[in-house]
Design an enzyme around this catalytic site. Structure first.
Site, PDB file in Angstrom:
ATOM      1  CB  SER A   1      42.193  29.160  44.940  1.00  0.00           C
ATOM      2  OG  SER A   1      42.409  29.117  43.468  1.00  0.00           O
TER       3      SER A   1
ATOM      4  CB  SER B   1      41.156  32.497  42.816  1.00  0.00           C
ATOM      5  OG  SER B   1      40.417  31.339  43.157  1.00  0.00           O
TER       6      SER B   1
ATOM      7  CE  LYS C   1      37.367  32.171  45.250  1.00  0.00           C
ATOM      8  NZ  LYS C   1      38.417  30.914  45.039  1.00  0.00           N
TER       9      LYS C   1
END
Length: 425
Positions: free
Chosen positions: A166, A142, A73
Site C-alpha cells: 500500500s 490503499s 492517510k
C-alpha cells in the site's frame, strides 16, 4: 518556482533564509489543492482556515518541520479532524487523541494539512482518488490519497501505511518517492490496525532527503542529510524475485538499465536469486494478514457486517474467519523462518534492486494494481524505498524498489540516494 513546487528541505531552507514564510507556503499548497481537487480527489478533509492557523503558529516556532505541510492517510487518528477509516460506518468520527505520528509532526512544528483518501480500512475497495498523471488510471492503494497528493504537487510530504503493497506500489504509480520502514521502526499507535505482523507506517515525498527528514521526525532522532560521500561502491543485488514473470517488459528493461548504470558508476552488481520457498511467502502473508485482520475488524464484522463492502468481506474477513489457528501459526512460523534466512541473504548486500510494481498504473479506478512485488518484503519486515524517474510505454511513471536488511533504514536511504544519482543523474 512557486512555493508548492518546493521539496520539504528546499522550503525549510527558504524559510530559514527569510525568502519564504510558513503561511506563504501553506497558501500556495491550498491554491494547488483547489486547482487539482476536482480531478485528483485526494482529500477527505481539508479546512483552509485550519491550515492557515497552523501555519501562522508554525512561523513563530522552531522545529524540524517548521511550517511544512503534511497530509495523513484517513486511518491515522487526528484529534481535530475526522477520521473515518475509509468506511461509512465511522463517517464523521472524531478521535480523542492524535496518533503518534501526528503528535510527533505537530511537535516538530509541522502543519497537519488534512486527511487523504484510503481504501476501506486500508484494504481493497478503492476510494475516488485518481492518478495525478492520468485521471483514467489508478493511483494505487490503499494509500491512494497520500501518494496522489504528493504526486499532484499539493503537499511535499504525506503519510500512508503498508500491509501488503500500500505504500510502494502507489509511489511507483504516482511518480514519487515512497518509503516503508522496518516493521516497528515508526510507532503504529493511533492507526487503524489490520495486521499486527505486517502493518507498517510509510512515507511519501518528492526527494529522498525529504524522506530522511520525515523519518527522523517520526523516530524522534536527529536529522542529518544524505551525504554523497557516505556510500562508495555499494554491493547491489539484482533481484527480480520469484514473481518475475508477473513484471512487464518495461519493468525488466528498467531493472537492466539501472543495474548497468550502477555498475558503470562503481557499484558491485550481482544477480540475487532467492530460495525457491520464498515464492510461498505471498500465500503465507495472505493467511496471516487475513486471520489478524478479521479479528482487528471484529466490531465492524459483527455489528455492521451489512455495511462492509464485498471487497473486504471476501478478501479479508471471510478469509480470516476460514483460516484455522493451525494454518495461521504455521504461516506465521514460516514467515519468521524466512526472515532469519533473509537476514543472512541481505547481509551480503547494501541493497537489493527489485521491481516496485509490475509496470505502469493500470487503467480504471476499480483495481488498485498487483501488490506482488511488495507483499513478500512486507511480510519479511524489511525496509523498502521507491525511486521514481522513469516512464513506461504509455508515458506513465515507473519506479525502482530497493530493499535493505531489517533495521538498516537509514543506510538504505543513503544507498538509494547513491543509486538515484547513478541511474537518473
Amino acid at each position: 518556482m512557486t512555493p508548492h513546487d518546493l521539496t520539504a528541505t528546499e522550503a525549510l531552507a527558504a524559510i530559514a533564509a527569510g525568502r519564504l514564510t510558513a503561511p506563504e507556503l501553506a497558501a500556495s499548497c491550498l491554491e494547488r489543492a483547489a486547482a487539482r481537487a476536482p480531478v485528483v480527489r485526494a482529500f477527505t478533509h481539508l479546512d483552509p482556515a485550519q491550515v492557515m492557523a497552523q501555519a501562522d503558529a508554525a512561523q513563530a516556532r522552531t522545529g524540524a518541520l517548521r511550517g511544512i505541510p503534511v497530509a495523513f492517510k484517513d486511518i491515522i487518528d487526528t484529534v481535530d479532524m475526522p477520521t473515518s477509516y475509509g468506511s461509512e460506518i465511522h463517517a464523521g468520527h472524531r478521535p480523542n487523541r492524535d496518533a503518534s505520528v501526528v503528535a510527533l509532526t505537530r511537535a516538530a512544528a509541522g502543519v497537519v494539512f488534512g486527511k487523504v483518501v484510503t481504501a476501506e480500512f486500508a484494504n481493497r475497495r478503492p476510494g475516488p482518488t485518481t492518478n495525478p498523471h492520468d485521471a483514467a488510471r489508478t493511483p494505487g492503494g490503499s494509500s491512494s490519497g497520500s501518494a496522489a497528493a504528493v504526486g499532484a504537487g499539493i503537499v511535499p510530504l504525506a503519510l500512508g501505511t503498508q500491509t501488503s503493497g500500500s505504500v510502494i506500489r502507489p509511489a511507483a504509480y504516482c511518480g514519487v518517492h515512497g518509503f516503508k520502514g522496518s516493521w516497528g521502526e515508526i510507532s503504529y499507535a493511533g492507526i487503524q490496525l489490520t495486521s499486527a505482523t505486517c502493518d507498517t507506517v510509510g512515507l511519501y515525498a518528492r526527494s529522498l532527503a525529504d524522506i530522511a527528514l520525515l523519518r527522523a521526525v517520526l523516530t524522534a532522532t536527529p536529522f542529518t542529510g544524505l551525504a554523497a560521500g557516505n556510500v562508495g561502491g555499494p554491493r547491489i543485488g539484482l533481484c527480480r524475485t520469484p514473481f518475475a514473470e508477473q513484471a512487464e517488459a518495461c519493468t525488466h528493461a528498467l531493472l537492466d538499465e539501472a543495474a548497468a548504470a550502477c555498475g558503470k558508476t562503481g557499484a558491485q552488481v550481482a544477480d540475487c536469486t532467492l530460495p525457491p520457498r520464498f515464492a510461498q511467502l505471498a500465500d503465507a502473508q495472505r493467511w496471516v494478514s487475513a486471520y489478524e485482520g478479521a479479528r482487528s475488524l471484529a466490531y465492524e464484522a459483527t455489528v455492521h457486517r451489512e455495511r462492509l463492502s464485498p471487497d473486504i468481506l471476501e478478501g479479508r474477513i471471510r478469509d480470516g474467519e476460514a483460516c484455522s489457528p493451525e494454518l495461521y501459526r504455521a504461516s506465521a512460523r514460516f514467515g519468521e523462518a524466512c526472515r532469519i534466512e533473509a537476514d543472512a541473504i541481505l547481509g551480503g548486500y547494501d541493497a537489493l534492486l527489485c521491481p516496485a510494481a509490475p509496470g505502469e498504473a493500470p487503467p480504471g479506478l476499480a483495481f488498485t494494481g498487483n501488490a506482488v512485488f511488495s507483499t513478500m518484503w512486507t511480510f519479511l519486515q524489511v525496509p523498502c524505498v521507491t525511486i521514481p524517474g522513469a516512464r513506461g510505454p504509455a508515458g506513465m511513471p515507473l519506479g525502482l524498489q530497493l530493499i535493505g536488511p531489517r533495521g538498516s533504514d537509514r543506510r538504505l536511504l543513503e544507498v538509494a540516494a547513491w543509486v538515484e544519482r547513478a541511474v537518473f543523474g
